[in-house]
Design a protein around this motif. Sequence first.
Motif, PDB file in Angstrom:
ATOM      1  N   ASP A 319       0.820  -1.222   0.000  1.00 55.22           N
ATOM      2  CA  ASP A 319       0.000   0.000   0.000  1.00 55.22           C
ATOM      3  C   ASP A 319       0.852   1.269   0.000  1.00 55.22           C
ATOM      4  O   ASP A 319       0.425   2.319   0.493  1.00 55.22           O
ATOM      5  CB  ASP A 319      -0.978   0.004   1.185  1.00 55.22           C
ATOM      6  N   PHE A 320       2.046   1.162  -0.541  1.00 51.47           N
ATOM      7  CA  PHE A 320       2.927   2.329  -0.627  1.00 51.47           C
ATOM      8  C   PHE A 320       2.877   2.857  -2.069  1.00 51.47           C
ATOM      9  O   PHE A 320       3.203   2.137  -3.015  1.00 51.47           O
ATOM     10  CB  PHE A 320       4.349   1.899  -0.226  1.00 51.47           C
ATOM     11  N   LEU A 321       2.431   4.098  -2.221  1.00 55.01           N
ATOM     12  CA  LEU A 321       2.204   4.649  -3.568  1.00 55.01           C
ATOM     13  C   LEU A 321       3.528   5.084  -4.209  1.00 55.01           C
ATOM     14  O   LEU A 321       4.289   5.834  -3.607  1.00 55.01           O
ATOM     15  CB  LEU A 321       1.276   5.866  -3.476  1.00 55.01           C
ATOM     16  N   GLN A 322       3.765   4.606  -5.434  1.00 55.34           N
ATOM     17  CA  GLN A 322       4.988   4.984  -6.142  1.00 55.34           C
ATOM     18  C   GLN A 322       4.619   5.553  -7.509  1.00 55.34           C
ATOM     19  O   GLN A 322       3.653   5.099  -8.127  1.00 55.34           O
ATOM     20  CB  GLN A 322       5.858   3.751  -6.407  1.00 55.34           C
ATOM     21  N   SER A 323       5.419   6.497  -7.989  1.00 56.59           N
ATOM     22  CA  SER A 323       5.175   6.996  -9.349  1.00 56.59           C
ATOM     23  C   SER A 323       5.663   5.949 -10.333  1.00 56.59           C
ATOM     24  O   SER A 323       6.741   5.380 -10.135  1.00 56.59           O
ATOM     25  CB  SER A 323       5.963   8.273  -9.592  1.00 56.59           C
ATOM     26  N   ASN A 496      -6.669   7.933   1.652  1.00 58.08           N
ATOM     27  CA  ASN A 496      -6.204   8.896   2.664  1.00 58.08           C
ATOM     28  C   ASN A 496      -4.784   9.367   2.390  1.00 58.08           C
ATOM     29  O   ASN A 496      -4.460  10.531   2.618  1.00 58.08           O
ATOM     30  CB  ASN A 496      -6.295   8.271   4.062  1.00 58.08           C
ATOM     31  N   ASP A 497      -3.939   8.458   1.897  1.00 62.36           N
ATOM     32  CA  ASP A 497      -2.561   8.869   1.596  1.00 62.36           C
ATOM     33  C   ASP A 497      -2.541   9.901   0.471  1.00 62.36           C
ATOM     34  O   ASP A 497      -1.738  10.837   0.490  1.00 62.36           O
ATOM     35  CB  ASP A 497      -1.709   7.654   1.201  1.00 62.36           C
ATOM     36  N   ILE A 498      -3.411   9.725  -0.502  1.00 54.98           N
ATOM     37  CA  ILE A 498      -3.448  10.691  -1.612  1.00 54.98           C
ATOM     38  C   ILE A 498      -4.049  12.007  -1.125  1.00 54.98           C
ATOM     39  O   ILE A 498      -3.561  13.100  -1.436  1.00 54.98           O
ATOM     40  CB  ILE A 498      -4.238  10.111  -2.811  1.00 54.98           C
ATOM     41  N   LYS A 499      -5.092  11.877  -0.299  1.00 52.26           N
ATOM     42  CA  LYS A 499      -5.770  13.082   0.224  1.00 52.26           C
ATOM     43  C   LYS A 499      -4.806  13.953   1.033  1.00 52.26           C
ATOM     44  O   LYS A 499      -4.930  15.177   1.050  1.00 52.26           O
ATOM     45  CB  LYS A 499      -6.941  12.635   1.108  1.00 52.26           C
ATOM     46  N   ILE A 504      -5.574  18.417  -6.173  1.00 52.45           N
ATOM     47  CA  ILE A 504      -6.294  17.565  -7.134  1.00 52.45           C
ATOM     48  C   ILE A 504      -5.308  16.717  -7.932  1.00 52.45           C
ATOM     49  O   ILE A 504      -5.574  15.567  -8.258  1.00 52.45           O
ATOM     50  CB  ILE A 504      -7.149  18.448  -8.073  1.00 52.45           C
ATOM     51  N   ALA A 505      -4.128  17.293  -8.200  1.00 51.03           N
ATOM     52  CA  ALA A 505      -3.175  16.602  -9.089  1.00 51.03           C
ATOM     53  C   ALA A 505      -2.882  15.180  -8.605  1.00 51.03           C
ATOM     54  O   ALA A 505      -2.814  14.249  -9.416  1.00 51.03           O
ATOM     55  CB  ALA A 505      -1.885  17.401  -9.190  1.00 51.03           C
ATOM     56  N   HIS A 506      -2.738  14.996  -7.283  1.00 46.44           N
ATOM     57  CA  HIS A 506      -2.409  13.655  -6.803  1.00 46.44           C
ATOM     58  C   HIS A 506      -3.573  12.675  -6.978  1.00 46.44           C
ATOM     59  O   HIS A 506      -3.361  11.472  -6.996  1.00 46.44           O
ATOM     60  CB  HIS A 506      -1.952  13.698  -5.340  1.00 46.44           C
ATOM     61  N   PHE A 507      -4.791  13.197  -7.076  1.00 43.88           N
ATOM     62  CA  PHE A 507      -5.938  12.319  -7.336  1.00 43.88           C
ATOM     63  C   PHE A 507      -6.106  12.042  -8.833  1.00 43.88           C
ATOM     64  O   PHE A 507      -6.988  11.297  -9.226  1.00 43.88           O
ATOM     65  CB  PHE A 507      -7.227  12.934  -6.787  1.00 43.88           C
ATOM     66  N   GLU A 508      -5.283  12.682  -9.647  1.00 44.69           N
ATOM     67  CA  GLU A 508      -5.378  12.476 -11.099  1.00 44.69           C
ATOM     68  C   GLU A 508      -4.105  11.825 -11.628  1.00 44.69           C
ATOM     69  O   GLU A 508      -3.714  12.052 -12.776  1.00 44.69           O
ATOM     70  CB  GLU A 508      -5.594  13.822 -11.784  1.00 44.69           C
ATOM     71  N   THR A 509      -3.446  11.088 -10.746  1.00 40.63           N
ATOM     72  CA  THR A 509      -2.187  10.437 -11.092  1.00 40.63           C
ATOM     73  C   THR A 509      -2.387   8.937 -10.900  1.00 40.63           C
ATOM     74  O   THR A 509      -3.068   8.520  -9.971  1.00 40.63           O
ATOM     75  CB  THR A 509      -1.083  10.951 -10.130  1.00 40.63           C
ATOM     76  N   ALA A 510      -1.784   8.156 -11.784  1.00 37.13           N
ATOM     77  CA  ALA A 510      -1.804   6.703 -11.571  1.00 37.13           C
ATOM     78  C   ALA A 510      -0.564   6.329 -10.757  1.00 37.13           C
ATOM     79  O   ALA A 510       0.494   6.939 -10.931  1.00 37.13           O
ATOM     80  CB  ALA A 510      -1.789   5.984 -12.901  1.00 37.13           C
ATOM     81  N   TYR A 511      -0.721   5.360  -9.848  1.00 38.54           N
ATOM     82  CA  TYR A 511       0.391   4.944  -8.974  1.00 38.54           C
ATOM     83  C   TYR A 511       0.660   3.473  -9.146  1.00 38.54           C
ATOM     84  O   TYR A 511      -0.274   2.687  -9.292  1.00 38.54           O
ATOM     85  CB  TYR A 511       0.033   5.177  -7.499  1.00 38.54           C
ATOM     86  N   VAL A 512       1.939   3.122  -9.051  1.00 39.48           N
ATOM     87  CA  VAL A 512       2.292   1.713  -8.945  1.00 39.48           C
ATOM     88  C   VAL A 512       2.262   1.379  -7.460  1.00 39.48           C
ATOM     89  O   VAL A 512       2.823   2.118  -6.651  1.00 39.48           O
ATOM     90  CB  VAL A 512       3.695   1.488  -9.537  1.00 39.48           C
ATOM     91  N   SER A 644      -2.372  16.568 -15.019  1.00 41.26           N
ATOM     92  CA  SER A 644      -1.724  16.177 -13.766  1.00 41.26           C
ATOM     93  C   SER A 644      -0.719  15.043 -13.946  1.00 41.26           C
ATOM     94  O   SER A 644       0.216  14.914 -13.168  1.00 41.26           O
ATOM     95  CB  SER A 644      -2.776  15.712 -12.757  1.00 41.26           C
ATOM     96  N   TYR A 645      -0.951  14.205 -14.948  1.00 42.50           N
ATOM     97  CA  TYR A 645      -0.106  13.001 -15.061  1.00 42.50           C
ATOM     98  C   TYR A 645      -0.016  12.614 -16.529  1.00 42.50           C
ATOM     99  O   TYR A 645      -1.035  12.519 -17.216  1.00 42.50           O
ATOM    100  CB  TYR A 645      -0.740  11.889 -14.220  1.00 42.50           C
TER     101      TYR A 645
END
Length: 649
Positions: A319-323, A496-499, A504-512, A644-645
């Motif tokens: 559950d660790f968000l990575q670009s 919650n981690d994105i929030k 907004i940009a972090h909510f419009e990004t895809a994460y690995v 955003s991404y």
Amino acid sequence: MPLGQRAGDKSDSRYCGVEVLDFPAGEELPAVLSHSLSSAFDFLLAPLVDPDYRPSPGAVLPVAASDLVLGPSQWSSHIVGKISEWIDLDSEDEQLRLDSEVTLKQEIAWASHLSLQACVLPPPKRSSCANYARVVNHILQGLTNMHLWLRIPLEKSEPMDEDHDEAKSSSIMSDTVDSWEWWNSFRLLCEHSSQLCVALDVLSTLPSMNSLGRWFGEPVRAAIIQTNAFLTNARGYPCLSKRHQKLLTGFFNHSVQVIISGKSNHNVSQVGVLSGDENHTEDTAVRHALSPYLDYIAYIYQRMDPLPEQERFEINYRDFLQSPLQPLMDNLEAQTYETFEKDTVKYTQYQRAIAKALVDRVSDDEVSTTKTVLMVVGAGRGPLVRASLQAAEETGRKLKVYAVEKNPNAVITLHSLIKLEGWESLVTIISSDMRCWDAPEKADILVSELLGSFGDNELSPECLDGAQRFLKPDGISIPSSYTSFIEPITASKLHNDIKAHKDIAHFETAYVVKLHRVARLAPTQSVFTFDHPNPSPNANNQRYTKLKFEIPADTGSCLVHGFAGYFDAVLYKDVHLGIEPNTATPNMFSWFPIFFPLRKPIHVPLKSPIEVHFWRCCAATKVWYEWAVTAPSPSPIHNSNGRSYWVGL
Ligand SMILES: C[S@@+](CC[C@H](N)C(=O)[O-])C[C@H]1O[C@@H](n2cnc3c(N)ncnc32)[C@H](O)[C@@H]1O
């Protein structure tokens, strides 16, 4: 004392607590604690304040014990506060409401003073609990470290089919409860606070597995197992039904700790439940009345398989968000190549695919006269070159290899590898971007691994469109196709981690992300497919797909925080490689899933399909995805115009 040894498990689920049912006043609390700890429980869920207390002006809070009776580390490590159960903040009775508010605030203030890690809030007394949530929300805003666990009974009942007609006439229909709904409305009112968690009361009956599965995407911190949820085995000891056992191992796997609660229904506390020696007598006076239940919980824990080595290695990535990587725009680092190269399964699959293609390309009669031209495009530090040469050796085919790589740092390693292995006469290294290399001859086989977690998200389609110029008209591309997949998920931690980024940009990004605390709500569906080579002159890599997901009816309603994404690639004929959960290549670890979040989680009522749209958009310098939900309620279009991404070309 932890429940036992389970290799690799360092999570909270190793610990088991016990609920204190009576009010332990004064010196009783240290005595109860020491008795419980000496009986191998790890902590107490204990009332902090006399349950008979009602606030009155100038009254001193009748706490269970002065802060001096336990040391600071005992309070914080061994006591979870139980907030008075009588409080009812949504009562019709105004005085009760006001008393409840004062008491709740006083008890939480006392718990904060004691530096407790958590307090359990009593379950909402009715489905409408706005005032309760409002007061808790106030409290949460002032809390620093302490968490609040809202106690929720684990129940979801529907009228049985045969009861249906009867139910209609006798109004039993209105008794349908889904306690997940209580939790959901409470946390929505509290704006998804990351300090608001759940303690689930596990009762003797359980809802369906799909319905239970929703909780794995929620911040469940404790499962309070009632003693009356236990059955009795042939020898008179407590045990759990198969479904309860399955749920319990699910909780252990998700770091949910167990608390045992209730009166003992099994009078066997003097005997070790698993010792098999029922004549063995211990000092019965010191055994806790609930010890047989703890023994059984520990037995279930110890019986679980050890965490596989790879899982242990990846535990910190859960559950660790990575670009996602951008291997086209950026040059990968040595460490990244090193990680790829450890995944032998991936290269074995490639070697199998190349061997099959070589055999199809060159018949046994032609092996001595025909040399196959194979180009590894995006060769990195050379593992696919090695896999190709091994496939040639295995099949007895002659090979001429070109290794094309645009990262000048990887090319340095490639040169030393070729020298070290003595492959100079077999392999030609080309330091170039495959999209602009002027090849001296055409290839029979083009081998590449430019795949991201979502298949095309590292721009394999764009790179291979450029490279197919130098593939013979009847040449083979490995991979020959790849498809992306998505599924809707509940993932409150990721949300919650994105929030926390507050934009907004972090909510419009895809994460690995290595998905762990998530609930998978519906089977995956395919999104985009790319085939190689693609001879169509009008081919383009823009895509649009609309998908409809049906949540199984026995799940109940749910909350969607976003979509998990995966890929599957056909390397050659029946040789595939991928991470789509139903067909995932075993023991391959090069890719974690991808996660497309939603700015605002979407509540999906019972039997309502989810309609989602995905676009793959292309411009001169970048490629990006846009996504949106249109049913059961519309979301904004995410990442409009790639604002955003995006992935650079
Ligand atoms: C995912 S890595 C795979 C590397 C290697 N084949 C392996 O399996 O370990 C992709 C490689 O392709 C290279 N690459 C990406 N786009 C390229 C392009 N347009 N031309 C040449 N190399 C490219 C990257 O620099 C990177 O080394």
